[in-house]
Design a protein around this motif. Structure first.
Motif, PDB file in Angstrom:
ATOM      1  N   TYR A  34       0.842  -1.197   0.000  1.00 14.70           N
ATOM      2  CA  TYR A  34       0.000   0.000   0.000  1.00 14.70           C
ATOM      3  C   TYR A  34       0.883   1.256   0.000  1.00 14.70           C
ATOM      4  N   ARG A  35       1.997   1.156   0.748  1.00 18.02           N
ATOM      5  CA  ARG A  35       2.941   2.280   0.820  1.00 18.02           C
ATOM      6  C   ARG A  35       3.539   2.528  -0.565  1.00 18.02           C
ATOM      7  N   THR A  36       3.893   1.445  -1.245  1.00 19.23           N
ATOM      8  CA  THR A  36       4.449   1.572  -2.595  1.00 19.23           C
ATOM      9  C   THR A  36       3.458   2.293  -3.507  1.00 19.23           C
ATOM     10  N   ALA A  37       2.175   1.911  -3.400  1.00 25.33           N
ATOM     11  CA  ALA A  37       1.147   2.525  -4.239  1.00 25.33           C
ATOM     12  C   ALA A  37       0.985   4.008  -3.899  1.00 25.33           C
ATOM     13  N   VAL A  38       0.950   4.332  -2.610  1.00 25.59           N
ATOM     14  CA  VAL A  38       0.782   5.739  -2.208  1.00 25.59           C
ATOM     15  C   VAL A  38       1.980   6.574  -2.670  1.00 25.59           C
ATOM     16  N   ASP A  73      -9.537  -2.712   5.392  1.00 23.91           N
ATOM     17  CA  ASP A  73     -10.565  -3.575   4.794  1.00 23.91           C
ATOM     18  C   ASP A  73      -9.952  -4.720   3.985  1.00 23.91           C
ATOM     19  N   GLY A  74      -8.656  -4.628   3.734  1.00 23.50           N
ATOM     20  CA  GLY A  74      -7.998  -5.639   2.906  1.00 23.50           C
ATOM     21  C   GLY A  74      -8.344  -5.517   1.432  1.00 23.50           C
ATOM     22  N   THR A  75      -8.732  -4.314   0.999  1.00 27.42           N
ATOM     23  CA  THR A  75      -9.038  -4.102  -0.419  1.00 27.42           C
ATOM     24  C   THR A  75      -7.757  -4.204  -1.250  1.00 27.42           C
ATOM     25  N   PRO A  76      -7.752  -5.062  -2.287  1.00 26.49           N
ATOM     26  CA  PRO A  76      -6.549  -5.152  -3.118  1.00 26.49           C
ATOM     27  C   PRO A  76      -6.241  -3.815  -3.805  1.00 26.49           C
TER      28      PRO A  76
END
Lengths: 123, 114
Positions: A34-38, A73-76
């Protein structure tokens, strides 16, 4: 690059340094993917021309909200950003002080020039 | 419920009316972003991204069409629960009027083309 090195730039572009640091701290708490995506979205958002610090700080805070909740939420990742991440980011940035690639003064210049051109015909 | 997975064209069309759809969902009951996305996906709009719905919620909040309440959640940060306010209801009515107009005209075009 440290926050101190970017200080002047951050203060002007992203708004209050404290809010920026808090945002960065929140992002560090996210699961690695998630950090990579942000981080990638943040880099892309930097390409837009900001015109007010508060609004830009809100933008990054809202981005952190979205990813924190999605991680909980564990959303991919793919379901957060969709098939076309560019489209998501561009819809997102439009919500903040007329976010865009083009400075506000240039948009005004275009709008005014067209209005003048229209008036010329009427004369 | 009939499950129907829509294609790219329908996804493009959906974008133009997504705001109205979200307001219509919120007119039934307050909801948070993830619930709205899940509902849409369940309706066959499987390509809809949570981020797209989120960006839209930010926008309708800024335009004063919804009220927002932060509700603690079991996992993660508090959830922002959105509910339609008076201004939002008026806007939704306007959306349905425009929708009816559009559907009527398109039906005429469709019939005429046969």
């Amino acid at each position: 690059m440290s926050d101190a090195e970017k200080g002047g730039f951050i203060a002007k572009v992203i708004g209050p340094k404290r809010r920026w640091r808090e945002y960065k701290a929140r992002v560090r708490q996210l699961p690695p993917n998630y950090r990579t995506a942000v981080d990638a979205i943040e880099r892309y958002l930097m390409q837009f021309v900001p015109n007010d610090g508060d609004s830009n700080a809100s933008m990054f805070e809202d981005l952190a909200d979205l990813f924190e909740q999605a991680a909980a939420d564990g959303t991919p990742i793919r379901e957060i950003v969709g098939e076309d991440p560019v489209e998501f980011v561009e819809a997102f940035v439009q919500n903040y002080s007329e976010g865009g690639y083009v400075p506000t003064r240039e948009r005004k210049r275009l709008t005014d020039a067209i209005a003048r051109a229209e008036e010329e015909r009427l004369r | 419920m009939k499950r129907y997975s829509v294609g790219k064209q329908a996804t493009e069309m959906l974008k133009g009316v997504l705001e109205g759809i979200v307001l219509a969902i919120l007119s039934g009951r307050p909801a948070y972003g993830y619930e709205i996305t899940a509902w849409l996906r369940n309706q066959g709009f499987s390509d809809i991204a949570e981020g797209t719905v989120y960006a839209l919620l930010v926008r309708i909040e800024q335009r004063g069409l919804v009220d927002v309440e932060k509700v603690p959640s079991g996992k993660g940060p508090p959830r922002k629960v959105y509910s339609l306010n008076t201004q939002g209801r008026e806007y939704l009515e306007e959306f349905w009027r425009n929708w009816s107009f559009l559907v009527e005209r398109l039906e005429q075009l469709h019939e005429g083309g046969k």
